[in-house]
Design a protein around this motif. Sequence first.
Motif, PDB file in Angstrom:
ATOM      1  N   LEU A  34       0.822  -1.206   0.000  1.00 16.75           N
ATOM      2  CA  LEU A  34       0.000   0.000   0.000  1.00 16.75           C
ATOM      3  C   LEU A  34       0.859   1.260   0.000  1.00 16.75           C
ATOM      4  N   PHE A  35       1.935   1.250   0.789  1.00 12.12           N
ATOM      5  CA  PHE A  35       2.812   2.416   0.876  1.00 12.12           C
ATOM      6  C   PHE A  35       3.491   2.703  -0.460  1.00 12.12           C
ATOM      7  N   VAL A  36       4.126   1.670  -1.016  1.00 10.76           N
ATOM      8  CA  VAL A  36       4.816   1.853  -2.299  1.00 10.76           C
ATOM      9  C   VAL A  36       3.812   2.143  -3.409  1.00 10.76           C
ATOM     10  N   GLY A  37       2.694   1.416  -3.400  1.00  5.41           N
ATOM     11  CA  GLY A  37       1.686   1.631  -4.429  1.00  5.41           C
ATOM     12  C   GLY A  37       1.116   3.037  -4.414  1.00  5.41           C
ATOM     13  N   PHE A  38       0.886   3.590  -3.218  1.00  6.98           N
ATOM     14  CA  PHE A  38       0.342   4.943  -3.124  1.00  6.98           C
ATOM     15  C   PHE A  38       1.323   5.969  -3.688  1.00  6.98           C
TER      16      PHE A  38
END
Length: 286
Positions: A34-38
């Motif tokens: 989620l962090f990298v994707g955001f």
Amino acid sequence: MTNTQFALQRKFYNNFLRIVMILSITLVAIFIVLFVGFILYKGIPQINWKLISTKPSYISESIGILPDILNTLYVIFTTLCVVLPLGLGSAIYLNEYARNKKIIAAIEYTSECLSGIPSIIFGLVGMLFFCQFLGMKTSLLAGSMTLVIMNLPIMMRTIQESLKTVPQSYREGAFGLGAGKWYVIKTVVIPQCIDGIITGSILSVGKILGESAALLFTAGFAHALNNFVEALTASGSTLTVALYVYAKEQGEFEISFAIAAILLIMTFIINTLATVLGKRMKRNKH
């Protein structure tokens, strides 16, 4: 308690711990994705050729981060060229030559303390020592030397732990064949700990890419486009410093997300190249 009850209790305990570990790794994986994707979702649409191939212009009010990308690469290269030999030499001395256990323990304890000091303190000391006392002024060279001090404990301890994994029988076998101390280290010990050297380099690159506080004090935040030699003696902004300036000082959050996405991509590329290089060196060794 009967043997059957004990077996059931142990089975329940093992299954419970297995479930806890699975949940833990699942939560960590979800958070990372989620962090990298955001960041990639917000940053990649803002990346274009003009942004990464030009320098900022206050006349046309355009933003370009080419100087920041080059400065980041300059700092990584300069820092690794200094910290890698120092870390490797220090680790070899502590593991292969030093015999006084008190001195070894003192050096290891000092290095662990250094690795826990906040980076802004390194920046303050670097500004006073490199920029003012040594006369480097605010420059990428001063910033790189500050990062050398910051990354030396990590590099040294990582390589040292890798050296400890080399079986003593390898050394004894080489000594039995008549090889000298340094020849054994160079041809037997170091090739066996290539993974530790690569790991230390990857950790150092990650810390260099993510550092901003120390560089604000020592390297500055100029967006000047210079060649390697000129950049080392001039003030320059890396990508993390530029991210801070655009987000905090100018409110350009779209550009900040673009820089964050570029940093993630650069980290992935550098780590991949380092891993491939390490595997190739191990194949050549065999």
